[in-house]
Design an enzyme around this catalytic site. Structure first.
Site, PDB file in Angstrom:
ATOM      1  N   TYR A 348       0.882  -1.165  -0.145  1.00 21.84           N
ATOM      2  CA  TYR A 348       0.016  -0.267  -0.062  1.00 21.84           C
ATOM      3  C   TYR A 348       1.004   1.326   0.016  1.00 21.84           C
ATOM      4  CZ  TYR A 348      -4.054   2.848   1.303  1.00 21.84           C
ATOM      5  OH  TYR A 348      -5.087   3.663   1.573  1.00 21.84           O
ATOM      6  N   CYS A 349       0.488   1.998  -0.867  1.00 21.48           N
ATOM      7  CA  CYS A 349       1.317   3.572  -1.041  1.00 21.48           C
ATOM      8  C   CYS A 349       3.017   3.305  -1.173  1.00 21.48           C
ATOM      9  CB  CYS A 349       1.065   4.374   0.157  1.00 21.48           C
ATOM     10  SG  CYS A 349       1.568   5.937   0.012  1.00 21.48           S
ATOM     11  N   VAL A 350       3.567   3.806  -0.324  1.00 21.94           N
ATOM     12  CA  VAL A 350       5.128   3.591  -0.345  1.00 21.94           C
ATOM     13  C   VAL A 350       5.371   2.091   0.239  1.00 21.94           C
ATOM     14  CG1 VAL A 350       5.443   4.725   2.299  1.00 21.94           C
ATOM     15  CG2 VAL A 350       7.255   4.477   0.582  1.00 21.94           C
ATOM     16  N   GLY A 352       3.774  -0.178  -0.989  1.00 25.28           N
ATOM     17  CA  GLY A 352       3.936  -0.721  -2.441  1.00 25.28           C
ATOM     18  C   GLY A 352       5.356  -0.728  -3.210  1.00 25.28           C
ATOM     19  N   PHE A 376      -1.573  -1.148  -3.986  1.00 23.33           N
ATOM     20  CA  PHE A 376      -2.791  -0.210  -3.544  1.00 23.33           C
ATOM     21  C   PHE A 376      -2.281   1.141  -3.783  1.00 23.33           C
ATOM     22  CE2 PHE A 376      -4.882  -2.857  -0.125  1.00 23.33           C
ATOM     23  CZ  PHE A 376      -5.273  -4.048  -1.261  1.00 23.33           C
TER      24      PHE A 376
END
Length: 611
Positions: A348-350, A352, A376
């Site tokens: 998710y985000c960073v 990811g 994500f």
């Protein structure tokens, strides 16, 4: 109805425009002003004391200097050509003349149907009070403000000589200044605040200054703006309550395994790598919103990385450490807990971005345990990065690095402030007005409790991220150096589910779309409705928003959207079908602790450390 300030009775039968702004009890009002000043003194003391002791060092000058430099470049463009400057000034003058003309006409009791010089943007909640339109004074302030702020925005938009980064910064700073100087933010220029102050004889200001002093004290010398009533919430009691156990702990990560909810589970366990910029329980706020709980109910054996809230001990922990002691440690733990090597992973985000870099590194090293990856709202290419790019250039990164090197970490409040500034019209000024001017405590809200539960950034980790991703874009260029390897996303050939959200200002849907082309394997690009959080945390039972699917993420982004198919509701079931299509093999449910010692109940200890 007359629009003049002394128009007598209002149409609704209420007090006249003048009467509602007159102090009814001067003695009580004066007493409350004295009490307000007393509380303001406490706020000033809470601000000054840690500075006098050397516990707080102000960094306000750094962003202000950058803003001045940016506005100087903008001014240079317009002043370089006298004709261009004259045209800009004429547009502003013409807007003011329209506002003035409207004000003169509204003195006429028969004046009706006058068009405003500029109307607020759709969804702008600042000017909803009727007095903004029917009272000539407040109407004049509103229109003059809107004309000025729109004119300033157009100066940035039409400054053809600016490079793109300077234009983005100028637009951001103009928005911050415009939001800050709005007449809705001040007592004497906001009719609703003015009326409340008069009606309560200033008691709202006494309560507001008391809250201000409390919030500065809570921030240890910096303002820790409260966005909700946080007192009803407790991690592990009514937030992050999905049952499970901590089954592993390294210096920087706890690994949580959750209890199963089905008799059989997918053979491949699921490892979730959340961002370390925020805490993982955004995916487990409560039973109704919890992606983690929902995934368990679909038959996943869910493991989550809970990152440490770093302090001076973690200053040297870089991306390699986060991969080794976080992601790969999680994979090792899963293998011990379940006996399975093949794993599905989510970033998710960073988190990811770290997962993508780890996949490239692991491919070079022959580690093939992750068989599918879901991202994500994740950027791997930062060419068209979101609004956070405003804070990233060589000078600003050097200033952040200098600040981090003092302690080994970046204060959590700095990142929280940066995120709030991206939506200052929603996350800062409404709360400044509500808390410190209206004197009203905000309501309980679990999402805003999570938003305020900020985390620190380990110095080496954060510096690597800013430089390799935002500044140099090394991951997508194939020039990122990790553990002695130059890693390439082209080496990542496993199936990828790449989720973007349409209104995301942190990881724009365009940026996520363009990043898809750098992977070496099949990529399914899906775009959810709403933004960075609501687009992801959208349980099917809520029946909110929508998502789009289409062909491969190639070519022009706008054309992809034109031909994409819209689906109502949550994307979660679509993702579940995608996962099951890769491997739907089932196994008996796995209970945490069956094959290894557990270290405590979920959500663990790392997540409870607050800044």
């Amino acid at each position: 109805m007359s629009k003049t300030p002394d128009s007598g009775k209002a149409e609704d039968g209420g007090p006249s425009t003048v009467e509602q702004y007159l102090v009814k009890d001067p003695e009580r009002f004066a007493l409350n002003m004295a009490r307000m000043i007393e509380q303001a003194g406490k706020a000033a003391s809470a601000w000054a004391e840690p500075r006098e002791k050397g516990e707080v060092r102000d960094h306000v000058a750094e962003p202000v200097v950058d803003m001045v430099k940016t506005f100087s470049k903008l001014s240079e463009y317009w002043l370089a050509d006298p004709q261009r400057a004259l045209e800009a000034q004429t547009r502003l003058f013409a807007g003011y003349m329209t506002v003035w003309g409207n004000a003169i006409q509204r003195v006429n009791p028969d004046a009706e149907g006058l068009e405003d010089a500029v109307k607020p943007e759709p969804g702008d909640k600042r000017f909803q009070d009727p007095e903004w339109g029917r009272n000539a004074f407040f109407d004049f302030l509103k229109q003059a403000y809107l004309v000025t702020s729109h004119w300033a925005s157009e100066l940035v938009e039409h400054a053809d000589g600016l490079d793109e980064h300077t234009r983005q910064k100028a637009s951001f700073y103009v928005k911050q200044v415009s939001n800050a100087i709005s007449p809705s933010n001040f007592i004497l220029t906001n009719p609703e605040l003015f009326r409340e102050t008069v009606a309560s004889n200033g008691e709202n200001l006494v309560r507001g200054m008391k809250m201000l002093a409390e919030d500065i004290a809570a921030g240890k010398g910096d303002l820790k703006l409260r966005q909700a009533d946080y007192s009803p919430f407790e991690i592990g009691r009514n937030i992050a309550t999905t049952p499970g156990k901590v089954v592993g702990r390294s210096d920087i990560a706890e690994i949580i395994q959750y209890d199963p909810a089905t008799e059989t589970v997918l053979k491949r366990p699921l490892l979730i790598c959340p961002p370390w910029i925020n805490k993982f329980y955004i995916l487990d706020l409560n039973p109704q919103k919890s992606f983690i709980r929902w995934a368990i109910e679909q038959g996943h054996t869910v493991f989550v990385i809970s990152w440490v809230n770093p302090d001076e001990r973690h200053g040297a922990k870089n991306w390699e450490a986060y991969i080794r002691e976080g992601l790969q440690y999680g994979l090792d733990t899963i293998e011990k807990a379940t006996g399975e090597r093949d794993v599905n992973a989510i970033g998710y985000c960073v988190g990811g971005t770290l997962l993508a870099a780890a996949l490239a590194l692991m491919t070079r090293e022959g580690d093939d345990r992750i068989k599918s990856a879901t991202f994500f709202t994740t950027q791997v290419d930062f060419t068209y990065a979101g609004d956070l790019k405003v804070f990233v250039d060589e000078e600003q990164v050097e200033a952040v690095e200098e600040s981090m090197n003092e302690k080994g970490y970046l204060d959590g409040t700095k990142m929280a402030t940066a995120f709030n500034m991206l939506r200052s019209g929603d996350l800062i000024w409404p709360y400044v007005v509500n808390n410190y001017m209206r004197g009203k405590a905000p309501l309980p809200f679990d999402l805003l409790y999570w938003n305020a539960d900020s985390t620190r950034m380990a110095a080496a980790n954060h510096s690597f991220y800013l430089r390799n991703c935002y500044l140099e874009n090394n991951l997508s260029r194939g020039t990122m150096e990790l553990a002695g390897h130059t890693v390439s996303l082209g080496d990542v050939t496993i199936p990828i589910y790449n989720l973007a959200s349409r209104e995301d200002h942190i990881a724009p849907a365009l940026s996520v779309f363009l990043g898809s082309k750098y992977f070496g394997g099949p990529v399914d690009y899906v775009m959810a409705g709403s933004g960075h959080i609501a687009g992801v945390v959208n349980p099917p039972a809520s029946h909110k928003y929508q998502y789009w699917t289409g062909g491969p993420p190639k070519g022009d982004f706008d054309k992809w959207i034109e031909t994409a198919t819209a689906h109502p509701g949550s994307w979660w079931p679509h993702w579940q079908s995608w996962i099951e299509a890769k491997d739907n093999t089932r196994a008996p449910a796995r209970k945490p602790g069956k094959h290894m010692k557990t270290l405590g109940d979920a959500p663990g200890t790392y997540v409870k450390v607050r800044v």
